[in-house]
Design a protein around this motif. Sequence first.
Motif, PDB file in Angstrom:
ATOM      1  N   GLN A   2      26.383 -50.284 130.785  1.00 54.59           N
ATOM      2  CA  GLN A   2      25.404 -50.315 129.699  1.00 54.59           C
ATOM      3  C   GLN A   2      24.215 -49.372 129.916  1.00 54.59           C
ATOM      4  O   GLN A   2      23.285 -49.360 129.119  1.00 54.59           O
ATOM      5  N   ALA A   3      24.208 -48.610 130.976  1.00 54.43           N
ATOM      6  CA  ALA A   3      23.068 -47.738 131.277  1.00 54.43           C
ATOM      7  C   ALA A   3      22.900 -46.673 130.195  1.00 54.43           C
ATOM      8  O   ALA A   3      23.857 -46.269 129.531  1.00 54.43           O
ATOM      9  N   THR A   4      21.656 -46.215 130.026  1.00 57.13           N
ATOM     10  CA  THR A   4      21.326 -45.161 129.065  1.00 57.13           C
ATOM     11  C   THR A   4      20.783 -43.942 129.808  1.00 57.13           C
ATOM     12  O   THR A   4      20.492 -44.015 131.012  1.00 57.13           O
ATOM     13  N   LEU A   5      20.628 -42.842 129.086  1.00 59.34           N
ATOM     14  CA  LEU A   5      20.027 -41.653 129.690  1.00 59.34           C
ATOM     15  C   LEU A   5      18.612 -41.941 130.162  1.00 59.34           C
ATOM     16  O   LEU A   5      18.200 -41.466 131.222  1.00 59.34           O
ATOM     17  N   ASP A   6      17.858 -42.713 129.379  1.00 62.55           N
ATOM     18  CA  ASP A   6      16.506 -43.081 129.802  1.00 62.55           C
ATOM     19  C   ASP A   6      16.538 -43.814 131.133  1.00 62.55           C
ATOM     20  O   ASP A   6      15.712 -43.564 132.019  1.00 62.55           O
ATOM     21  N   ASP A   7      17.487 -44.740 131.283  1.00 59.44           N
ATOM     22  CA  ASP A   7      17.624 -45.468 132.548  1.00 59.44           C
ATOM     23  C   ASP A   7      17.892 -44.504 133.702  1.00 59.44           C
ATOM     24  O   ASP A   7      17.318 -44.624 134.784  1.00 59.44           O
ATOM     25  N   LEU A   8      18.789 -43.568 133.454  1.00 62.49           N
ATOM     26  CA  LEU A   8      19.177 -42.629 134.502  1.00 62.49           C
ATOM     27  C   LEU A   8      17.996 -41.746 134.905  1.00 62.49           C
ATOM     28  O   LEU A   8      17.725 -41.542 136.093  1.00 62.49           O
ATOM     29  N   PHE A   9      17.279 -41.221 133.923  1.00 62.99           N
ATOM     30  CA  PHE A   9      16.119 -40.376 134.219  1.00 62.99           C
ATOM     31  C   PHE A   9      15.007 -41.177 134.891  1.00 62.99           C
ATOM     32  O   PHE A   9      14.325 -40.674 135.789  1.00 62.99           O
ATOM     33  N   ASP A  10      14.805 -42.427 134.454  1.00 53.35           N
ATOM     34  CA  ASP A  10      13.800 -43.288 135.104  1.00 53.35           C
ATOM     35  C   ASP A  10      14.155 -43.515 136.566  1.00 53.35           C
ATOM     36  O   ASP A  10      13.299 -43.447 137.452  1.00 53.35           O
ATOM     37  N   ASN A  11      15.429 -43.775 136.810  1.00 51.08           N
ATOM     38  CA  ASN A  11      15.869 -44.020 138.182  1.00 51.08           C
ATOM     39  C   ASN A  11      15.649 -42.787 139.051  1.00 51.08           C
ATOM     40  O   ASN A  11      15.200 -42.897 140.207  1.00 51.08           O
ATOM     41  N   GLU A  12      15.940 -41.604 138.515  1.00 51.80           N
ATOM     42  CA  GLU A  12      15.750 -40.369 139.280  1.00 51.80           C
ATOM     43  C   GLU A  12      14.268 -40.082 139.524  1.00 51.80           C
ATOM     44  O   GLU A  12      13.917 -39.393 140.481  1.00 51.80           O
TER      45      GLU A  12
END
Length: 375
Positions: free
Chosen positions: A77-87
């Motif tokens: 269920q992850a989103t691009l926002d989640d991925l960028f936030d994590n990075e």
Amino acid sequence: MITTTTLGESVQAFVPHPLPPDTPPLQPDAYGAANRAAELALARLNGVAGLVPSEDWLLYGAVRKEALLTSQIEGTQATLDDLFDNEAGLEVSNADDVEEVTNYLRAFRFVHDNLRSESGLPVSLRLICDAHRLLLDGVRGAGKQPGELRRSQNWIGGTRPGNAVFVPPPPERVAALLTDLERFIHAENSDLPPLVKVALVHAQFETIHPFLDGNGRMGRLLISTLMEHWQLMQAPLLYISGYLKQHQVEYYRRLSGTRTEGDWESWIAFFLDGVAVAAAQAEHTIVDLATLIANDRRRLLESPKAGAIAYRLFESLPMMPRFTVEQVKQRLTTTYPTANAAVKALSDLGIVTEMTGQRKNRSFGYQAYIALLSR
């Protein structure tokens, strides 16, 4: 079909013939036009990518989008926002899902780094197994023999092998089937178009289903791997998983048709249509991203308040779309006040947006860029 026994019941497991299909042989008239359209779309995508000043920021977005979409097909269920936030080192609510996407990125980079290195592994069973180990490292499926071919019978759909939708080959057949697949990939006398071969290999890999988990993602990673291996793409900028996710039911139905009806042509035509659509979408996204960045760069250059650090920060944004001032300080090797001033310059111009609404622990985003990537 062969009869095998698993979990105490006899089932019919499917063992595919080696590629290419020859009983009956493929009918090129059924997919020839689609292949020409897909090849043209890829040529256009390669051409547009060559006009962009930095291939690195194109790859940064494209690879992450493919990682996200291929994982979403499997329920992540992850989103691009989640991925960028994590990075950016920010807290995300669905950390487990994000870790699965991050693992796919690691496997993707591992494969493509090997293909581009003179001392790297070629497309091979060993390369696939090593990438699979990275894919399942520390996430769901970590207990299902990461990096190892399955030693037990698996099945797709249903609650047990006896009522499964599909039962792949028995485990003792897997290694030989993959060896045949590797031989087909490296055969030099094939007159099949490269994109058709990619479609065949993906379907065959999914039919063999060589691992206990992660087969779908590895099979789709194999698509981008072969695109590079057969020099169809100068860089992995195609995120075909978006098309496959949008047409997920049809995707699985066409794959199933190769097994139940021997209908390879319908699967190939579907795949080629997907390549053409995905390439056109990627082309449009690249043009829109390049236009956005060029316009924002011009606004920044026209601003009397922007200094050299602000320019350097701006050029970093396509590969750092979410960030904190501390990250800017470290990335640009400057002081905190100078980094803060650079962020403020971009914020005042509306290029970046503060995301928290707080006075402390603030984070920022290049939201127009993220929005274009998220379409």
